[in-house]
Design a protein around this motif. Structure first.
Motif, PDB file in Angstrom:
ATOM      1  N   GLY A 127     -26.431  16.233 -20.348  1.00 46.71           N
ATOM      2  CA  GLY A 127     -26.757  17.389 -19.527  1.00 46.71           C
ATOM      3  C   GLY A 127     -26.038  17.404 -18.190  1.00 46.71           C
ATOM      4  N   LEU A 128     -24.803  16.939 -18.182  1.00 43.55           N
ATOM      5  CA  LEU A 128     -24.009  16.868 -16.953  1.00 43.55           C
ATOM      6  C   LEU A 128     -22.854  17.861 -17.049  1.00 43.55           C
ATOM      7  CD1 LEU A 128     -23.853  12.972 -16.758  1.00 43.55           C
ATOM      8  CD2 LEU A 128     -25.382  14.464 -15.442  1.00 43.55           C
ATOM      9  N   ARG A 129     -22.629  18.620 -15.990  1.00 41.08           N
ATOM     10  CA  ARG A 129     -21.592  19.650 -16.020  1.00 41.08           C
ATOM     11  C   ARG A 129     -20.319  19.230 -15.301  1.00 41.08           C
ATOM     12  NH1 ARG A 129     -20.096  24.677 -13.459  1.00 41.08           N
ATOM     13  NH2 ARG A 129     -21.465  24.298 -11.675  1.00 41.08           N
ATOM     14  N   HIS A 130     -20.451  18.368 -14.300  1.00 39.74           N
ATOM     15  CA  HIS A 130     -19.301  17.963 -13.493  1.00 39.74           C
ATOM     16  C   HIS A 130     -18.755  16.623 -13.998  1.00 39.74           C
ATOM     17  CE1 HIS A 130     -20.056  21.114 -10.478  1.00 39.74           C
ATOM     18  NE2 HIS A 130     -21.338  20.876 -10.729  1.00 39.74           N
ATOM     19  N   ILE A 131     -17.446  16.523 -14.137  1.00 38.36           N
ATOM     20  CA  ILE A 131     -16.780  15.292 -14.567  1.00 38.36           C
ATOM     21  C   ILE A 131     -15.747  14.938 -13.508  1.00 38.36           C
ATOM     22  CG2 ILE A 131     -15.355  14.205 -16.348  1.00 38.36           C
ATOM     23  CD1 ILE A 131     -16.585  16.216 -18.340  1.00 38.36           C
ATOM     24  N   VAL A 132     -15.799  13.706 -13.018  1.00 43.43           N
ATOM     25  CA  VAL A 132     -14.958  13.288 -11.895  1.00 43.43           C
ATOM     26  C   VAL A 132     -14.026  12.168 -12.335  1.00 43.43           C
ATOM     27  CG1 VAL A 132     -14.932  12.444  -9.517  1.00 43.43           C
ATOM     28  CG2 VAL A 132     -16.851  13.867 -10.316  1.00 43.43           C
ATOM     29  N   ALA A 157      -9.351  23.887 -22.189  1.00 49.14           N
ATOM     30  CA  ALA A 157      -9.499  23.530 -23.601  1.00 49.14           C
ATOM     31  C   ALA A 157     -10.885  22.978 -23.903  1.00 49.14           C
ATOM     32  CB  ALA A 157      -8.433  22.510 -23.992  1.00 49.14           C
ATOM     33  N   LEU A 158     -11.401  22.124 -23.028  1.00 43.18           N
ATOM     34  CA  LEU A 158     -12.731  21.547 -23.243  1.00 43.18           C
ATOM     35  C   LEU A 158     -13.809  22.627 -23.199  1.00 43.18           C
ATOM     36  CD1 LEU A 158     -12.465  18.292 -21.087  1.00 43.18           C
ATOM     37  CD2 LEU A 158     -12.501  18.440 -23.585  1.00 43.18           C
ATOM     38  N   ASN A 159     -13.697  23.539 -22.265  1.00 49.53           N
ATOM     39  CA  ASN A 159     -14.704  24.592 -22.156  1.00 49.53           C
ATOM     40  C   ASN A 159     -14.653  25.546 -23.344  1.00 49.53           C
ATOM     41  OD1 ASN A 159     -15.982  23.780 -19.785  1.00 49.53           O
ATOM     42  ND2 ASN A 159     -14.453  24.777 -18.494  1.00 49.53           N
ATOM     43  N   LEU A 160     -13.454  25.816 -23.842  1.00 51.25           N
ATOM     44  CA  LEU A 160     -13.341  26.653 -25.026  1.00 51.25           C
ATOM     45  C   LEU A 160     -13.842  25.920 -26.263  1.00 51.25           C
ATOM     46  CD1 LEU A 160      -9.829  28.298 -24.469  1.00 51.25           C
ATOM     47  CD2 LEU A 160     -12.053  29.454 -24.426  1.00 51.25           C
ATOM     48  N   ARG A 165     -19.226  24.918 -19.664  1.00 53.01           N
ATOM     49  CA  ARG A 165     -18.712  25.303 -18.346  1.00 53.01           C
ATOM     50  C   ARG A 165     -18.462  24.049 -17.512  1.00 53.01           C
ATOM     51  NH1 ARG A 165     -16.586  30.010 -18.281  1.00 53.01           N
ATOM     52  NH2 ARG A 165     -16.958  30.213 -16.040  1.00 53.01           N
ATOM     53  N   PHE A 166     -17.730  23.103 -18.074  1.00 53.96           N
ATOM     54  CA  PHE A 166     -17.417  21.885 -17.340  1.00 53.96           C
ATOM     55  C   PHE A 166     -16.504  22.181 -16.155  1.00 53.96           C
ATOM     56  CE2 PHE A 166     -17.889  20.059 -21.722  1.00 53.96           C
ATOM     57  CZ  PHE A 166     -19.055  19.351 -21.467  1.00 53.96           C
TER      58      PHE A 166
END
Length: 241
Positions: A127-132, A157-160, A165-166
């Motif tokens: 359940g995490l949206r942000h990737i750093v 590409a990941l969001n598609l 909505r990363f």
């Protein structure tokens, strides 16, 4: 002064155990309400970096109690297949040289693409949206999967592909190693600089027997050269100009 976290948004930080990812973890802890970390074991020659991750996490929590409260679970994924399909100085006992393609043979094809794809899959479950990540175009060896264009394209590409909505964050993308040390100082003062210097690992050869002013390493590989020169410019005040 510490910035207020962005609501209750959570972030997944790629934590290799190196200087860049440790700095990015502190950056994320300042901004997001909850943080989880992810490391990869892919047959890397400098596997000792993975052993540094626990002390970095513990040290960050000791520097700031709010950081300790926000720091959640750590994950490690095995990507052994990456070493099987690559022939590089990071996955083989080979001399570090420049390849015919103009890239150093420390480049592991597909590494960051796989790392971010697996990170997105894990982030979905958590359940995490942000990737750093610590990718950087300024102080790097020309790796194409560290370029800003690559990261932006992969975010699309990941969001598609995952109908998500990363947001992929690369806080070091446009700064050099001296400025990365300076960022650590701004985030956590001298204690964070000391923690990263002593506990993180950058050396491609996995050498933690030789201690230098800038940390442990062989002192001669490209990663050590970058870290040393960045440290020296940081200490000389160049990064503050």
């Amino acid at each position: 002064m510490m910035a207020e976290p962005v609501g209750n948004d959570g972030a997944l930080v790629l934590l290799s155990g190196g200087q860049d990812s440790a700095t990015c973890l502190a950056w994320a802890l300042e901004r997001f309400g909850r943080i989880e970390t992810l490391g990869f074991e892919y047959g890397q020659r400098h596997r000792v970096e993975l052993d540094c991750r626990a002390s970095i996490r513990t040290g960050l929590g000791a520097i700031d109690g709010a950081w300790a409260d926000r720091l959640g679970p750590d994950h490690t994924l095995a990507l052994d297949a990456l070493a099987q399909v690559s022939d590089t100085a990071l996955t083989r006992d080979a001399e570090i040289t420049l390849g015919a393609n103009g890239l150093p043979n420390t480049f592991v094809p597909g590494r960051n693409l796989l790392f971010l794809t697996f990170a997105a899959a894990l982030a979905t479950r958590r359940g995490l949206r942000h990737i750093v990540g610590g990718m950087c175009e300024t102080d790097y060896s020309g790796y194409p999967d560290c370029r800003d264009d690559t990261i932006k394209a992969l975010q699309v590409a990941l969001n598609l592909g995952m109908d998500a909505r990363f947001v992929l964050h690369t806080p070091l993308m446009w700064i050099d190693k001296a400025q990365t040390w300076a960022m650590a100082e701004r985030l956590g003062g001298a204690p964070l600089v000391t923690l990263i210097r002593d506990e993180s690992h950058s050396c491609y050869l996995g050498d933690r027997t030789h201690r230098h002013a800038w940390g442990f390493g062989c002192g001669t590989c490209p990663a050590c050269d970058l870290r040393r020169s960045g440290w020296e410019r940081y200490r000389a005040g160049v990064s503050h100009a």
